[in-house]
Design an enzyme around this catalytic site. Structure first.
Site, short mmCIF file in Angstrom:
data_model
loop_
_atom_site.label_atom_id
_atom_site.label_comp_id
_atom_site.label_asym_id
_atom_site.label_seq_id
_atom_site.Cartn_x
_atom_site.Cartn_y
_atom_site.Cartn_z
N ASP A 161 7.73 -0.03 6.26
CA ASP A 161 7.72 1.08 7.20
C ASP A 161 7.25 0.61 8.58
OD1 ASP A 161 7.63 3.91 8.14
OD2 ASP A 161 5.48 3.49 8.19
N ARG A 168 12.89 0.84 15.01
CA ARG A 168 13.44 2.12 15.48
C ARG A 168 13.03 2.39 16.92
NH1 ARG A 168 10.66 5.94 11.66
NH2 ARG A 168 11.38 7.51 13.14
N SER A 183 9.18 7.81 6.77
CA SER A 183 8.04 7.03 7.27
C SER A 183 6.71 7.69 6.87
CB SER A 183 8.13 6.91 8.79
OG SER A 183 7.00 6.24 9.31
N LYS A 187 3.93 6.18 3.47
CA LYS A 187 2.50 5.86 3.60
C LYS A 187 1.65 6.74 2.70
CE LYS A 187 2.57 6.04 8.21
NZ LYS A 187 3.94 5.85 8.69
#
Length: 435
Positions: A161, A168, A183, A187
């Site tokens: 990520d 990105r 994303s 996490k």
């Protein structure tokens, strides 16, 4: 399997298989797949969209691309709370000690802020001595002993990520709702919580600028939660004006402490804290009735249990509790300037994004992760949207360590705080709940 074939499939709007996504994540994390190949695939995902299954498969692959935290030894339901970010967002500092004082264990790993102001970890580190870098064993041990620990992300959680987020950002693909949802949830899943509460902020100071996009993001997050077997709930909260009064690390910590002491509880901040807290208690299986849970939270503030829990947290993690007991001990900016209203009327708008940018200009935020935050600087508002002010009333205070920046900020803030003669409604704080 080849990355070129996977790029070709997504370019042609085909749904990627779980195996293709896992191949990509594994290869990109290890460095076998190059940045330019990953950029091509991410751009194809961005332009052609992703199905719910693709988004969930991407999330799971990223979640397990590195370390994961096992919280099973706590023998409790752990609810993780996450905010999509905003200006003046000190909710975790207030909410989590309250929740812990009511018997809901808190095992919170937080990140640093990038942008307007500091993140939760930055704010905790503004308390002298507070150690955010506990080992996993120390972290879990403390939760067992006192019911709460709040640390930085010391583990290598979801490294894929991190790489994809940076990519990105460099190819203008940050605003993909599917990629944002993936994303966030990667996490949270890696952090080990069984249940997840997301505060999706909406408005000028939030990532989601409008309710339509916020609902879409929340719906994607919920779908990922279902497919990942994590009960997930999203509360949409208003971020058109800063939350509470204070913006800036020390200033926000002081506001949080005063809130926990029951001394100053800004109404907008109070509504958000109570709403999120009631749902955390419900997710933890400790109370189905939301209003009863809100009353229990207020009682925990009134009887000082919440404040004492925060004091206990700071003490256990090496922080100097004299700063909590007397907020006057916090470092102060060299300069402080009151800002006076230039006319009488009603506060029509306090643009959260512009206030955030102004606080960042003063030094309260960072542009790059390596930038150092000035804990003492920031802005404290004296009013909120919908309130009446008279000419020459104080509407804000600017705290600065640079006289030139102080003067520039003093002029700029007068343009940000809009005053009208027309009646103005207060902002509605809880916009929706999606589960």
């Amino acid at each position: 399997m080849r990355i070129l074939d996977i790029i070709e499939n997504k370019k042609n709007k085909k749904e990627l298989s779980k195996e293709e996504i896992q191949f990509f994540i594994k290869g990109y994390t290890s460095g076998e797949i190059t940045d330019y190949q990953a950029a091509a695939l991410i751009m194809a995902m961005y332009l052609n969209g992703m199905s719910n299954k693709e988004t969930a498969d991407l999330t799971i692959a990223m979640a397990y691309s590195g370390d994961t935290l096992d919280l099973s030894s706590l023998n409790e339901i752990i609810v993780d709370k996450h905010s999509t970010g905003g200006v003046g967002d000190k909710v975790s500092l207030i909410l989590l000690p309250i929740i812990s004082s009511l018997g809901v264990p808190v095992a919170k790993m937080s990140g640093r802020g990038l942008g307007f102001t500091g993140g939760t970890v930055d704010k905790l580190q503004s308390i002298p001595g507070y150690n955010t870098n506990l080992t996993t064993e120390e972290f879990i041990k403390q939760v067992k002993e006192i019911g709460i620990s709040m640390i930085s992300q010391t583990l290598n959680l979801a490294p894929a990520d991190k790489k994809i987020y940076a990519l990105r950002d460099s190819i203008a693909c940050v605003d993909s709702i599917s990629l944002i949802a993936s994303s966030i949830m990667s996490k949270k899943i890696a952090s080990g919580a069984q249940k997840i509460l997301i505060d999706v902020t909406v408005g000028s100071g939030a990532f989601m600028k409008n309710i339509k996009d916020a609902k879409k993001l929340a719906s994607e997050i919920i779908e990922i939660g279902k497919l990942a077997n994590r009960e997930t709930l999203c509360v949409l909260t208003n971020m058109d004006e800063p939350l509470g009064y204070a913006v800036g690390n020390n200033l926000e910590v002081i506001e949080a402490i005063n809130f926990l002491k029951g001394e100053v509880m800004p109404e907008d901040l109070k509504k958000v804290v109570l709403e999120l807290g009631a749902y955390m208690i419900k997710l933890a299986g400790k109370g189905e009735n939301l209003e009863n849970s809100k009353q229990a939270m207020l009682e925990s503030i009134n009887n000082k249990k919440a404040y004492n829990k925060f004091l206990e947290l700071v003490k256990h993690q090496g922080g100097d509790t004299s700063y909590i007991e007397n907020v006057e001990n916090f470092e102060k900016a060299k300069f402080m300037k009151p800002i006076y209203s230039e006319k009488s009327g009603n506060i029509a708008k306090i643009n959260a994004e512009e206030i955030g940018k102004l606080a960042n200009f003063l030094g309260a935020g960072r542009e790059k992760m390596e930038d150092k935050i000035d804990d003492a600087v920031g802005i404290v508002l004296s009013t909120k949207v919908g309130r009446k002010v008279q000419k020459d009333d104080v509407i804000a205070y600017i705290y600065a360590n640079d006289m030139n920046k102080l003067e520039l900020a003093s002029e700029k803030i007068k343009d940000i705080i809009k005053i009208t003669e027309d009646p103005v409604r207060k902002n509605k704080m809880i916009l929706d709940v999606i589960m």
